[in-house]
Design an enzyme around this catalytic site. Structure first.
Site, PDB file in Angstrom:
ATOM      1  N   CYS A  16      -9.289  20.245  39.297  1.00 61.50           N
ATOM      2  CA  CYS A  16      -9.162  19.978  37.868  1.00 61.50           C
ATOM      3  C   CYS A  16      -8.074  20.864  37.236  1.00 61.50           C
ATOM      4  O   CYS A  16      -6.895  20.637  37.469  1.00 61.50           O
ATOM      5  CB  CYS A  16     -10.509  20.131  37.172  1.00 61.50           C
ATOM      6  SG  CYS A  16     -10.528  19.429  35.496  1.00 61.50           S
ATOM      7  N   HIS A  45     -14.132  16.801  40.066  1.00 59.29           N
ATOM      8  CA  HIS A  45     -14.830  18.018  40.493  1.00 59.29           C
ATOM      9  C   HIS A  45     -15.778  17.706  41.650  1.00 59.29           C
ATOM     10  O   HIS A  45     -16.975  17.474  41.425  1.00 59.29           O
ATOM     11  CB  HIS A  45     -15.650  18.599  39.337  1.00 59.29           C
ATOM     12  CG  HIS A  45     -14.864  19.295  38.291  1.00 59.29           C
ATOM     13  ND1 HIS A  45     -14.674  20.659  38.272  1.00 59.29           N
ATOM     14  CD2 HIS A  45     -14.207  18.815  37.208  1.00 59.29           C
ATOM     15  CE1 HIS A  45     -13.947  20.994  37.216  1.00 59.29           C
ATOM     16  NE2 HIS A  45     -13.654  19.894  36.551  1.00 59.29           N
ATOM     17  N   GLU A  61     -17.139  19.693  43.604  1.00 61.85           N
ATOM     18  CA  GLU A  61     -18.115  20.777  43.796  1.00 61.85           C
ATOM     19  C   GLU A  61     -19.359  20.614  42.926  1.00 61.85           C
ATOM     20  O   GLU A  61     -20.379  21.259  43.172  1.00 61.85           O
ATOM     21  CB  GLU A  61     -17.467  22.136  43.501  1.00 61.85           C
ATOM     22  CG  GLU A  61     -17.342  22.524  42.045  1.00 61.85           C
ATOM     23  CD  GLU A  61     -16.206  21.858  41.295  1.00 61.85           C
ATOM     24  OE1 GLU A  61     -15.975  22.206  40.121  1.00 61.85           O
ATOM     25  OE2 GLU A  61     -15.540  20.976  41.870  1.00 61.85           O
TER      26      GLU A  61
END
Length: 359
Positions: free
Chosen positions: A218, A308, A310
């Site tokens: 990002c 994202h 994660e």
């Protein structure tokens, strides 16, 4: 007791996903790893699980559903939890747990899709590890009350990681100990300068000179572009994204995303974006409102994701709840965002794959 690693696959009924994972992993790993599966409320093995594995030459017709407390006495070293929408089993003890939130298959096509996704994920999980990895993970988030960057949780257990919050901790000056660099997202705008920007830019340039692979997430993805191409290649997004959106890998880059659906849902939250990338910065993924959801630069060993990977549902929605009012004021339907949240589990695949990339 042997020295073999013992991998346990868990779901609720131990009837479909965990049974397929056990059959696939046993075939792929051979005798070097002990593999088992179990459930918190076991039922019976679904015939469709048997069928789709038989289609690729794997016979699990003798499998049966098992309770967690009936496992082999050999200690479990790693647990893979496969639940998505159900209440996941809670395996007792201090054991590394990996979460692959795969939907419970219903139709034959569903079973084939889950089988194929499991194959891709298991390929990463069971891959031999030869080179020592020591990752430097820079958390660029300015709001220290938000959860720490979640990237390191998805790194393989044999990978060392030093996590640094650049708004609080000094930026490391020496990259000698490290094999890889990861830059996190941030609620900052990439168009603004902050105290950490200059030293982190210097670190990125040094990493490129040393040949260290770099992953940007990002803001980190945008930061790499600004650092190495200049301010004219980042901008305010005309169509900012907030929510759990589908991202589509582009042709010739599907292998990087192998194991994920052809259009996979993931956490997105950005008001800036990259633009006008040169030819050697290959665009590898897009979404409806963002043409550059990912890039790859093989010459400089750079990988960037605007999304994202994660973030899982729990942490991602916690972040959205913390900014619910502010984002609602900016025109986003945050109630709908939370109600329709969906994550296809990219972190478990993409972080290990970054470490294994053959540039």
């Amino acid at each position: 007791m042997s020295d073999r690693e013992h991998i346990l696959f868990l779901c609720v009924a131990n009837s479909a996903r965990s049974q397929m994972a056990e059959g696939l992993a046993r075939t792929m790993a051979g005798d070097g790893i002990l593999v088992s599966s179990a459930g918190s409320s076991p039922s019976r093995v679904n015939p469709l699980a048997v069928k789709v594995l038989s289609e690729i030459g794997i016979d699990i017709s003798a499998h049966f559903a098992k309770r967690m407390d009936s496992l082999d006495a050999e200690p479990v070293s790693k647990v893979v939890v496969l639940c998505a929408e159900e209440n996941c089993p809670n395996f007792p003890g201090d054991v590394k747990q990996i979460f692959w939130p795969l939907p419970d298959p219903k139709t034959l096509d569903d079973f084939r899709q889950v089988r194929d996704e499991l194959q891709g994920r298991l390929k990463e999980l069971l891959a031999p590890r030869s080179k020592p990895r020591h990752v430097l993970s820079l958390d660029l988030e300015q709001r220290l009350e938000l959860p720490d960057f979640q990237g390191p949780r998805w790194l393989p257990e044999d990978c060392r990681c030093k996590a640094v919050k650049v708004w609080r901790d000094p930026v490391p000056e020496d990259l000698t100990p490290y094999s890889h660099l990861i830059l996190s997202g941030s609620t900052c705008s990439v168009l603004d300068d902050h105290p950490f920007v200059k030293p982190v830019m210097g670190l990125v340039r040094e990493a490129v000179e040393r040949g260290l692979p770099i992953l940007g997430i990002c803001y980190g993805h945008q930061f790499l572009v600004r650092t190495l191409l200049g301010d004219s290649h980042v901008r305010r997004s005309p169509t900012p994204e907030i929510g759990w959106h589908p991202v589509e890998p582009l042709p010739d880059h599907e292998e990087l995303f192998e194991g994920l659906p052809s259009s996979f849902y993931t956490f997105v939250s950005h008001f800036d974006e990259v633009c006008d990338l040169p030819e050697d910065w290959q665009v590898i993924a897009r979404s409806q409102d963002c043409e550059v959801q990912g890039f790859l630069n093989r010459r400089w060993k750079l990988l960037g994701f605007q999304f994202h990977p994660e973030m899982d549902l729990e942490i991602g929605n916690a972040c959205f709840r913390s900014d619910f009012d502010a984002l609602t004021e900016r025109g986003f339907d945050m109630k709908s965002v939370l109600e329709n949240a969906r994550d296809d589990g990219g972190g478990a695949l993409l972080f290990p794959r970054f470490l294994e990339m053959d540039w």
